[in-house]
Design a protein around this motif. Structure first.
Motif, short mmCIF file in Angstrom:
data_model
loop_
_atom_site.label_atom_id
_atom_site.label_comp_id
_atom_site.label_asym_id
_atom_site.label_seq_id
_atom_site.Cartn_x
_atom_site.Cartn_y
_atom_site.Cartn_z
N SER A 39 -7.53 -18.24 9.33
CA SER A 39 -6.42 -17.66 10.10
C SER A 39 -6.56 -16.15 10.30
CB SER A 39 -5.09 -17.99 9.43
OG SER A 39 -5.02 -17.41 8.14
N GLN A 40 -7.67 -15.58 9.78
CA GLN A 40 -7.93 -14.15 9.91
C GLN A 40 -6.78 -13.32 9.34
OE1 GLN A 40 -10.90 -12.34 11.56
NE2 GLN A 40 -11.44 -14.16 10.40
N ARG A 41 -6.36 -13.67 8.13
CA ARG A 41 -5.28 -12.94 7.45
C ARG A 41 -5.74 -12.47 6.08
NH1 ARG A 41 0.15 -16.29 9.01
NH2 ARG A 41 -0.20 -16.11 11.24
N ILE A 42 -5.22 -11.29 5.74
CA ILE A 42 -5.45 -10.72 4.41
C ILE A 42 -4.08 -10.53 3.78
CG2 ILE A 42 -6.31 -8.77 3.07
CD1 ILE A 42 -8.18 -8.13 5.45
N TYR A 43 -3.85 -11.20 2.68
CA TYR A 43 -2.59 -11.04 1.94
C TYR A 43 -2.85 -10.11 0.77
CZ TYR A 43 -1.04 -15.06 4.62
OH TYR A 43 -0.70 -15.90 5.65
N ILE A 44 -2.25 -8.94 0.80
CA ILE A 44 -2.41 -8.00 -0.29
C ILE A 44 -1.58 -8.50 -1.47
CG2 ILE A 44 -2.04 -5.63 -1.09
CD1 ILE A 44 -2.40 -4.75 1.84
N LYS A 45 -2.25 -8.71 -2.58
CA LYS A 45 -1.57 -9.21 -3.77
C LYS A 45 -1.22 -8.08 -4.74
CE LYS A 45 -1.23 -13.20 -4.31
NZ LYS A 45 -0.10 -14.05 -4.02
N TYR A 46 -2.20 -7.24 -5.06
CA TYR A 46 -2.00 -6.19 -6.05
C TYR A 46 -2.83 -4.96 -5.72
CZ TYR A 46 -0.56 -10.29 -8.73
OH TYR A 46 0.03 -11.46 -9.12
N VAL A 47 -2.29 -3.81 -6.04
CA VAL A 47 -3.07 -2.57 -6.08
C VAL A 47 -2.86 -2.04 -7.50
CG1 VAL A 47 -3.54 -0.33 -5.07
CG2 VAL A 47 -2.56 -2.13 -3.65
N ARG A 83 -8.11 -0.66 -7.96
CA ARG A 83 -8.58 -1.97 -7.52
C ARG A 83 -7.54 -2.58 -6.58
NH1 ARG A 83 -12.83 -4.45 -10.51
NH2 ARG A 83 -14.02 -2.73 -11.35
N LEU A 84 -8.01 -3.03 -5.45
CA LEU A 84 -7.18 -3.70 -4.47
C LEU A 84 -7.53 -5.18 -4.51
CD1 LEU A 84 -5.25 -3.71 -2.02
CD2 LEU A 84 -7.23 -3.16 -0.60
N ILE A 85 -6.54 -6.01 -4.79
CA ILE A 85 -6.76 -7.44 -4.95
C ILE A 85 -6.05 -8.15 -3.80
CG2 ILE A 85 -6.43 -9.43 -6.46
CD1 ILE A 85 -6.27 -7.28 -8.78
N VAL A 86 -6.82 -8.92 -3.05
CA VAL A 86 -6.27 -9.58 -1.86
C VAL A 86 -6.68 -11.05 -1.82
CG1 VAL A 86 -6.39 -7.40 -0.56
CG2 VAL A 86 -8.23 -9.07 -0.32
N ASP A 87 -5.92 -11.79 -1.03
CA ASP A 87 -6.27 -13.16 -0.72
C ASP A 87 -6.74 -13.17 0.73
OD1 ASP A 87 -6.53 -15.90 -0.56
OD2 ASP A 87 -4.38 -16.30 -0.50
N ASP A 134 -3.12 10.25 -4.73
CA ASP A 134 -4.56 10.44 -4.49
C ASP A 134 -5.24 9.19 -3.93
OD1 ASP A 134 -4.26 9.14 -7.01
OD2 ASP A 134 -6.27 9.78 -7.58
N SER A 135 -4.55 8.06 -3.93
CA SER A 135 -5.14 6.82 -3.42
C SER A 135 -4.88 6.60 -1.93
CB SER A 135 -4.58 5.61 -4.19
OG SER A 135 -3.21 5.41 -3.86
N CYS A 136 -3.97 7.37 -1.35
CA CYS A 136 -3.50 7.10 0.02
C CYS A 136 -4.61 7.09 1.06
CB CYS A 136 -2.42 8.09 0.42
SG CYS A 136 -0.90 7.87 -0.52
N ASP A 137 -5.42 8.12 1.11
CA ASP A 137 -6.47 8.18 2.13
C ASP A 137 -7.41 6.99 2.02
OD1 ASP A 137 -5.42 10.50 3.19
OD2 ASP A 137 -6.86 11.81 2.16
N LEU A 157 0.83 -1.21 0.00
CA LEU A 157 0.00 0.00 0.00
C LEU A 157 0.86 1.25 0.00
CD1 LEU A 157 -2.76 -0.97 2.60
CD2 LEU A 157 -2.77 -1.28 0.11
N ARG A 158 1.89 1.28 0.85
CA ARG A 158 2.79 2.44 0.91
C ARG A 158 3.48 2.69 -0.42
NH1 ARG A 158 4.25 0.39 6.19
NH2 ARG A 158 6.07 -0.57 5.23
#
Length: 99
Positions: free
Chosen positions: A74-82, A65-69, A18-21, A9-10
């Motif tokens: 296990s209550q985890r979100i793996y960020i794959k792509y922004v 678009r934010l694409i996650v697994d 413009d996507s930060c907030d 994300l960073r």
């Protein structure tokens, strides 16, 4: 849920300020969530959708678009792509082996 990795994300924010907030708002909400399935996710983000093995979130009025697994057990979100919407439409992200 534990979000892995915030660095993605960073890095995206550096080139798309413009996507930060919107991305950080998503991060704050998601890291406090206790989602058990897509229906739970859609109660918070109604336009979230399952695409292949991933969950796709519209960010900043569908500009990004934010694409996650999401791994509910296990209550985890793996960020794959922004991606920008144009990058998303090229479907190259669907070449990911986990798709």
């Amino acid at each position: 849920m534990r979000v892995i990795s915030r660095k993605i994300l960073r890095d995206f924010c550096e080139s798309h300020a413009d996507s930060c907030d919107a991305l950080y708002d998503w991060y704050r909400v998601s890291s406090k969530a206790e989602w058990q399935n897509l229906i739970d996710v859609q109660q918070t983000y109604p336009k979230a959708e399952a695409v292949g093995s991933f969950t796709v979130f519209n960010i900043k009025g569908n500009r990004y678009r934010l694409i996650v697994d999401l791994v509910y057990d296990s209550q985890r979100i793996y960020i794959k792509y922004v991606l920008t919407h144009a990058e998303y439409d090229k479907d190259e992200w669907k070449n990911d082996p986990y798709f």
